[in-house]
Design a protein around this motif. Structure first.
Motif, PDB file in Angstrom:
ATOM      1  N   ILE A 181       0.842  -1.202   0.000  1.00 44.13           N
ATOM      2  CA  ILE A 181       0.000   0.000   0.000  1.00 44.13           C
ATOM      3  C   ILE A 181       0.873   1.247   0.000  1.00 44.13           C
ATOM      4  O   ILE A 181       0.631   2.186  -0.756  1.00 44.13           O
ATOM      5  N   GLY A 182       1.906   1.273   0.819  1.00 46.04           N
ATOM      6  CA  GLY A 182       2.794   2.425   0.885  1.00 46.04           C
ATOM      7  C   GLY A 182       3.504   2.691  -0.435  1.00 46.04           C
ATOM      8  O   GLY A 182       3.584   3.832  -0.893  1.00 46.04           O
ATOM      9  N   ARG A 183       4.007   1.623  -1.071  1.00 51.26           N
ATOM     10  CA  ARG A 183       4.688   1.783  -2.367  1.00 51.26           C
ATOM     11  C   ARG A 183       3.725   2.272  -3.438  1.00 51.26           C
ATOM     12  O   ARG A 183       4.063   3.140  -4.252  1.00 51.26           O
ATOM     13  N   THR A 184       2.510   1.730  -3.440  1.00 51.20           N
ATOM     14  CA  THR A 184       1.516   2.120  -4.440  1.00 51.20           C
ATOM     15  C   THR A 184       1.127   3.582  -4.277  1.00 51.20           C
ATOM     16  O   THR A 184       1.039   4.329  -5.254  1.00 51.20           O
ATOM     17  N   LEU A 185       0.892   4.006  -3.044  1.00 52.63           N
ATOM     18  CA  LEU A 185       0.511   5.396  -2.803  1.00 52.63           C
ATOM     19  C   LEU A 185       1.647   6.353  -3.169  1.00 52.63           C
ATOM     20  O   LEU A 185       1.405   7.412  -3.737  1.00 52.63           O
ATOM     21  N   ALA A 186       2.888   5.982  -2.868  1.00 53.95           N
ATOM     22  CA  ALA A 186       4.030   6.831  -3.219  1.00 53.95           C
ATOM     23  C   ALA A 186       4.163   6.967  -4.733  1.00 53.95           C
ATOM     24  O   ALA A 186       4.551   8.021  -5.237  1.00 53.95           O
ATOM     25  N   PHE A 187       3.832   5.906  -5.458  1.00 57.51           N
ATOM     26  CA  PHE A 187       3.898   5.939  -6.919  1.00 57.51           C
ATOM     27  C   PHE A 187       2.843   6.879  -7.505  1.00 57.51           C
ATOM     28  O   PHE A 187       3.089   7.563  -8.492  1.00 57.51           O
ATOM     29  N   LEU A 188       1.661   6.932  -6.878  1.00 56.59           N
ATOM     30  CA  LEU A 188       0.537   7.673  -7.449  1.00 56.59           C
ATOM     31  C   LEU A 188       0.513   9.157  -7.100  1.00 56.59           C
ATOM     32  O   LEU A 188      -0.157   9.931  -7.787  1.00 56.59           O
ATOM     33  N   GLY A 189       1.192   9.557  -6.057  1.00 55.94           N
ATOM     34  CA  GLY A 189       1.121  10.970  -5.680  1.00 55.94           C
ATOM     35  C   GLY A 189       2.049  11.292  -4.533  1.00 55.94           C
ATOM     36  O   GLY A 189       3.017  10.582  -4.282  1.00 55.94           O
ATOM     37  N   THR A 190       1.725  12.340  -3.794  1.00 53.55           N
ATOM     38  CA  THR A 190       2.527  12.779  -2.661  1.00 53.55           C
ATOM     39  C   THR A 190       1.935  12.196  -1.382  1.00 53.55           C
ATOM     40  O   THR A 190       0.799  12.514  -1.018  1.00 53.55           O
ATOM     41  N   LYS A 191       2.710  11.352  -0.710  1.00 57.59           N
ATOM     42  CA  LYS A 191       2.219  10.760   0.531  1.00 57.59           C
ATOM     43  C   LYS A 191       2.170  11.815   1.618  1.00 57.59           C
ATOM     44  O   LYS A 191       3.128  12.545   1.828  1.00 57.59           O
ATOM     45  N   VAL A 248      -7.631  13.448  -1.939  1.00 59.07           N
ATOM     46  CA  VAL A 248      -6.928  12.744  -0.872  1.00 59.07           C
ATOM     47  C   VAL A 248      -7.508  11.337  -0.796  1.00 59.07           C
ATOM     48  O   VAL A 248      -8.724  11.162  -0.690  1.00 59.07           O
ATOM     49  N   VAL A 249      -6.626  10.341  -0.890  1.00 59.59           N
ATOM     50  CA  VAL A 249      -7.048   8.943  -0.813  1.00 59.59           C
ATOM     51  C   VAL A 249      -6.400   8.327   0.423  1.00 59.59           C
ATOM     52  O   VAL A 249      -5.188   8.450   0.624  1.00 59.59           O
ATOM     53  N   THR A 250      -7.219   7.687   1.246  1.00 58.94           N
ATOM     54  CA  THR A 250      -6.757   7.027   2.459  1.00 58.94           C
ATOM     55  C   THR A 250      -7.044   5.541   2.351  1.00 58.94           C
ATOM     56  O   THR A 250      -8.141   5.146   1.966  1.00 58.94           O
ATOM     57  N   VAL A 251      -6.052   4.716   2.684  1.00 59.69           N
ATOM     58  CA  VAL A 251      -6.212   3.265   2.660  1.00 59.69           C
ATOM     59  C   VAL A 251      -6.021   2.765   4.087  1.00 59.69           C
ATOM     60  O   VAL A 251      -4.996   3.011   4.712  1.00 59.69           O
ATOM     61  N   THR A 252      -7.024   2.069   4.602  1.00 59.41           N
ATOM     62  CA  THR A 252      -6.976   1.496   5.938  1.00 59.41           C
ATOM     63  C   THR A 252      -6.938  -0.023   5.797  1.00 59.41           C
ATOM     64  O   THR A 252      -7.808  -0.602   5.140  1.00 59.41           O
ATOM     65  N   VAL A 291      -6.490   3.862  -7.234  1.00 56.03           N
ATOM     66  CA  VAL A 291      -5.659   3.199  -6.217  1.00 56.03           C
ATOM     67  C   VAL A 291      -6.007   1.717  -6.157  1.00 56.03           C
ATOM     68  O   VAL A 291      -5.110   0.861  -6.114  1.00 56.03           O
ATOM     69  N   VAL A 292      -7.284   1.371  -6.178  1.00 56.48           N
ATOM     70  CA  VAL A 292      -7.703  -0.025  -6.150  1.00 56.48           C
ATOM     71  C   VAL A 292      -7.176  -0.763  -7.375  1.00 56.48           C
ATOM     72  O   VAL A 292      -6.685  -1.907  -7.270  1.00 56.48           O
ATOM     73  N   GLN A 293      -7.239  -0.155  -8.546  1.00 55.44           N
ATOM     74  CA  GLN A 293      -6.721  -0.783  -9.763  1.00 55.44           C
ATOM     75  C   GLN A 293      -5.227  -1.067  -9.644  1.00 55.44           C
ATOM     76  O   GLN A 293      -4.775  -2.148 -10.016  1.00 55.44           O
TER      77      GLN A 293
END
Length: 89
Positions: A14-24, A43-47, A80-82
């Protein structure tokens, strides 16, 4: 969404994917462009939580909407899900 990984592995993915898509902005949160030409910030949040041997991830996207509803937060969350789904396969 279900991730067939252990919780530490899912958190890393999840962390790697979010870093790839934008600014964490946090470990499980990202600020990314969304909307018609990616100019509307979302803003996208993944729990992630472990349930019955697999990890259940909840993806939530929000964005400020103007007069024309573009559903930018929803589209950002779907993106993000994709990416998470593609990374698992």
């Amino acid at each position: 969404m279900e991730l067939p990984l252990s919780l530490p592995a899912a958190t890393e993915l999840i962390g790697r994917t979010l870093a790839f898509l934008g600014t964490k902005t946090a470990d499980s949160q990202v600020l990314m462009g969304a909307g018609a030409i990616k100019l509307n910030p979302a803003v996208v949040t993944v729990t992630a939580s472990e349930q019955n041997g697999s990890v259940h991830a909840t993806v939530r996207g929000v964005a400020k909407e103007g007069l024309i509803r573009q559903r930018a937060g929803e589209k950002a969350a779907r993106l993000v899900v994709q990416h998470l789904t593609a990374a698992i396969r």
